[in-house]
Design a protein around this motif. Structure first.
Motif, PDB file in Angstrom:
ATOM      1  N   ARG A  30       0.747  -1.604  -0.239  1.00  0.00           N
ATOM      2  CA  ARG A  30      -0.122   0.016  -0.073  1.00  0.00           C
ATOM      3  C   ARG A  30       1.241   1.298  -0.075  1.00  0.00           C
ATOM      4  N   PHE A  31       2.251   1.290   0.192  1.00  0.00           N
ATOM      5  CA  PHE A  31       3.345   2.239   0.181  1.00  0.00           C
ATOM      6  C   PHE A  31       3.522   2.586  -1.332  1.00  0.00           C
ATOM      7  N   ILE A  32       3.080   1.867  -1.988  1.00  0.00           N
ATOM      8  CA  ILE A  32       4.073   1.062  -3.869  1.00  0.00           C
ATOM      9  C   ILE A  32       2.682   2.432  -4.572  1.00  0.00           C
ATOM     10  N   PRO A  33       3.404   3.573  -4.450  1.00  0.00           N
ATOM     11  CA  PRO A  33       2.037   4.295  -5.283  1.00  0.00           C
ATOM     12  C   PRO A  33       1.901   3.445  -6.596  1.00  0.00           C
ATOM     13  N   SER A  34       0.502   4.045  -7.303  1.00  0.00           N
ATOM     14  CA  SER A  34       0.652   3.149  -8.675  1.00  0.00           C
ATOM     15  C   SER A  34       1.130   3.709  -9.292  1.00  0.00           C
ATOM     16  N   GLY A  35       1.864   3.511 -10.493  1.00  0.00           N
ATOM     17  CA  GLY A  35       2.416   3.714 -11.638  1.00  0.00           C
ATOM     18  C   GLY A  35       3.772   3.616 -11.359  1.00  0.00           C
ATOM     19  N   LEU A  56      13.055  -0.035   0.817  1.00  0.00           N
ATOM     20  CA  LEU A  56      12.981  -0.479  -0.655  1.00  0.00           C
ATOM     21  C   LEU A  56      13.324   1.421  -1.833  1.00  0.00           C
ATOM     22  N   VAL A  57      13.568   0.547  -2.694  1.00  0.00           N
ATOM     23  CA  VAL A  57      13.537   2.186  -3.546  1.00  0.00           C
ATOM     24  C   VAL A  57      12.556   1.683  -5.079  1.00  0.00           C
ATOM     25  N   LEU A  58      12.188   2.945  -5.185  1.00  0.00           N
ATOM     26  CA  LEU A  58      10.268   2.410  -5.894  1.00  0.00           C
ATOM     27  C   LEU A  58      10.838   3.162  -7.642  1.00  0.00           C
ATOM     28  N   GLN A  59      10.682   3.604  -8.317  1.00  0.00           N
ATOM     29  CA  GLN A  59      10.560   3.617  -9.885  1.00  0.00           C
ATOM     30  C   GLN A  59       9.489   3.938 -10.543  1.00  0.00           C
ATOM     31  N   SER A  60       9.794   4.799 -11.329  1.00  0.00           N
ATOM     32  CA  SER A  60       8.471   4.545 -11.897  1.00  0.00           C
ATOM     33  C   SER A  60       8.482   3.994 -13.438  1.00  0.00           C
ATOM     34  N   LYS A  61       6.764   2.756 -13.320  1.00  0.00           N
ATOM     35  CA  LYS A  61       6.642   1.857 -14.155  1.00  0.00           C
ATOM     36  C   LYS A  61       6.766   2.546 -15.746  1.00  0.00           C
ATOM     37  N   LYS A  62       6.781   3.916 -15.516  1.00  0.00           N
ATOM     38  CA  LYS A  62       7.535   4.683 -17.245  1.00  0.00           C
ATOM     39  C   LYS A  62       8.437   4.345 -17.811  1.00  0.00           C
ATOM     40  N   LYS A  63       9.220   4.440 -19.222  1.00  0.00           N
ATOM     41  CA  LYS A  63      10.393   4.280 -19.250  1.00  0.00           C
ATOM     42  C   LYS A  63      11.308   5.600 -19.446  1.00  0.00           C
ATOM     43  N   ASP A  64      11.143   6.298 -18.455  1.00  0.00           N
ATOM     44  CA  ASP A  64      11.785   7.884 -18.487  1.00  0.00           C
ATOM     45  C   ASP A  64      13.187   7.646 -17.569  1.00  0.00           C
ATOM     46  N   PRO A  65      14.429   7.563 -18.374  1.00  0.00           N
ATOM     47  CA  PRO A  65      15.052   7.249 -17.471  1.00  0.00           C
ATOM     48  C   PRO A  65      15.485   8.738 -16.411  1.00  0.00           C
ATOM     49  N   ALA A  66      14.834   9.727 -16.406  1.00  0.00           N
ATOM     50  CA  ALA A  66      15.375  10.986 -15.745  1.00  0.00           C
ATOM     51  C   ALA A  66      14.844  11.125 -14.599  1.00  0.00           C
ATOM     52  N   ALA A  67      13.214   9.673 -15.118  1.00  0.00           N
ATOM     53  CA  ALA A  67      12.202  10.341 -13.114  1.00  0.00           C
ATOM     54  C   ALA A  67      13.449   9.384 -11.859  1.00  0.00           C
ATOM     55  N   SER A  68      12.803  10.683 -10.560  1.00  0.00           N
ATOM     56  CA  SER A  68      13.231  10.456 -10.247  1.00  0.00           C
ATOM     57  C   SER A  68      12.933   8.729  -8.969  1.00  0.00           C
ATOM     58  N   ARG A  69      13.560   8.200  -8.168  1.00  0.00           N
ATOM     59  CA  ARG A  69      13.391   7.145  -7.618  1.00  0.00           C
ATOM     60  C   ARG A  69      13.403   7.634  -6.369  1.00  0.00           C
ATOM     61  N   THR A  70      12.383   6.799  -5.793  1.00  0.00           N
ATOM     62  CA  THR A  70      12.495   7.255  -4.246  1.00  0.00           C
ATOM     63  C   THR A  70      12.947   5.821  -3.158  1.00  0.00           C
ATOM     64  N   LEU A  71      13.063   6.186  -2.419  1.00  0.00           N
ATOM     65  CA  LEU A  71      14.223   5.385  -1.138  1.00  0.00           C
ATOM     66  C   LEU A  71      12.851   5.586  -0.047  1.00  0.00           C
ATOM     67  N   VAL A  72      12.026   4.868   0.150  1.00  0.00           N
ATOM     68  CA  VAL A  72      11.416   4.371   1.129  1.00  0.00           C
ATOM     69  C   VAL A  72      11.662   3.560   2.655  1.00  0.00           C
ATOM     70  N   ILE A  73      11.370   3.988   3.990  1.00  0.00           N
ATOM     71  CA  ILE A  73      12.052   3.268   4.811  1.00  0.00           C
ATOM     72  C   ILE A  73       9.838   2.788   5.462  1.00  0.00           C
ATOM     73  N   LEU A  74       9.987   1.481   5.875  1.00  0.00           N
ATOM     74  CA  LEU A  74       8.598   0.953   6.214  1.00  0.00           C
ATOM     75  C   LEU A  74       9.489   0.273   7.684  1.00  0.00           C
ATOM     76  N   VAL A  75       8.795   0.631   8.603  1.00  0.00           N
ATOM     77  CA  VAL A  75       8.956  -0.164  10.186  1.00  0.00           C
ATOM     78  C   VAL A  75       7.767  -1.058  10.425  1.00  0.00           C
ATOM     79  N   ASP A  76       7.745  -1.787  11.334  1.00  0.00           N
ATOM     80  CA  ASP A  76       6.476  -2.877  11.556  1.00  0.00           C
ATOM     81  C   ASP A  76       6.948  -2.803  12.675  1.00  0.00           C
TER      82      ASP A  76
END
Length: 182
Positions: A30-35, A56-76
């Motif tokens: 649920r912490f992974i945005p659509s796309g 998690l390291v999240l990246q866009s599903k689009k093939k945009d090489p300049a798109a930013s990527r997001t580091l996400v820390i989830l704790v239990d």
């Protein structure tokens, strides 16, 4: 598509076993945005509470090489409910700056509450970055602990230079606010 839906849980399980932790609760999705897709995942105890946490390291599903990527820390928590502890969309370099080396993102490693992100870029002149953030219980946050930068020239390998900044050489910046090397 069915094969992919079967492969992802197997890969996730293998990653969890390799990291000596388990991720049986897929509620983190649920912490992974659509796309977005999960580019990488690391599993371990990040805050000293003996529970399995995720980076998690999240990246866009689009093939945009300049798109930013997001580091996400989830704790239990003890009830196995994930919560967002931190995120940063400036820490992981975009795919398009890797030069001849390709994607600059290398990997994430976890060690006793510390998160190290390895990245590299360049072609003849190469730069390798290792940025480490460690958990500070009093702040309930991961703070910049160490930056290791290695620069080398393929035409003069003996001239490689490694710079290590640590402790008082660095500002105590939160992983949430980090925007790049100092």
């Amino acid at each position: 598509m069915k094969i992919l839906s079967l492969v992802f849980p197997v890969l996730l399980f293998c990653t969890a076993v390799q990291a000596q932790g388990t991720v049986s609760n897929y509620a983190y999705r649920r912490f992974i945005p659509s796309g977005c897709d999960v580019r990488d995942m690391a599993i371990g105890d990040l805050n000293g509470d003996q529970l399995t946490d995720l980076v998690l390291v999240l990246q866009s599903k689009k093939k945009d090489p300049a798109a930013s990527r997001t580091l996400v820390i989830l704790v239990d928590d003890p009830q196995h409910r994930w919560s967002l502890a931190a995120s940063n969309s400036h820490l992981i370099l975009p795919n398009d700056i890797g030069g001849a080396m390709g994607d600059p993102y290398g990997r994430i490693t976890l060690d006793r509450g510390c998160i190290t992100i390895e990245q590299s870029y360049g072609s003849r002149e190469k730069t390798r970055l290792e940025t480490t953030f460690c958990y500070v219980p009093a702040k309930k946050d991961w703070v910049l602990y160490k930056e290791v930068t290695t620069r080398e020239d393929a035409l003069n390998a003996d001239a490689a230079k490694t710079t290590v900044l640590q402790g008082k050489q660095l500002r105590p910046i939160s992983i949430k606010d980090y925007t790049g090397q100092h």
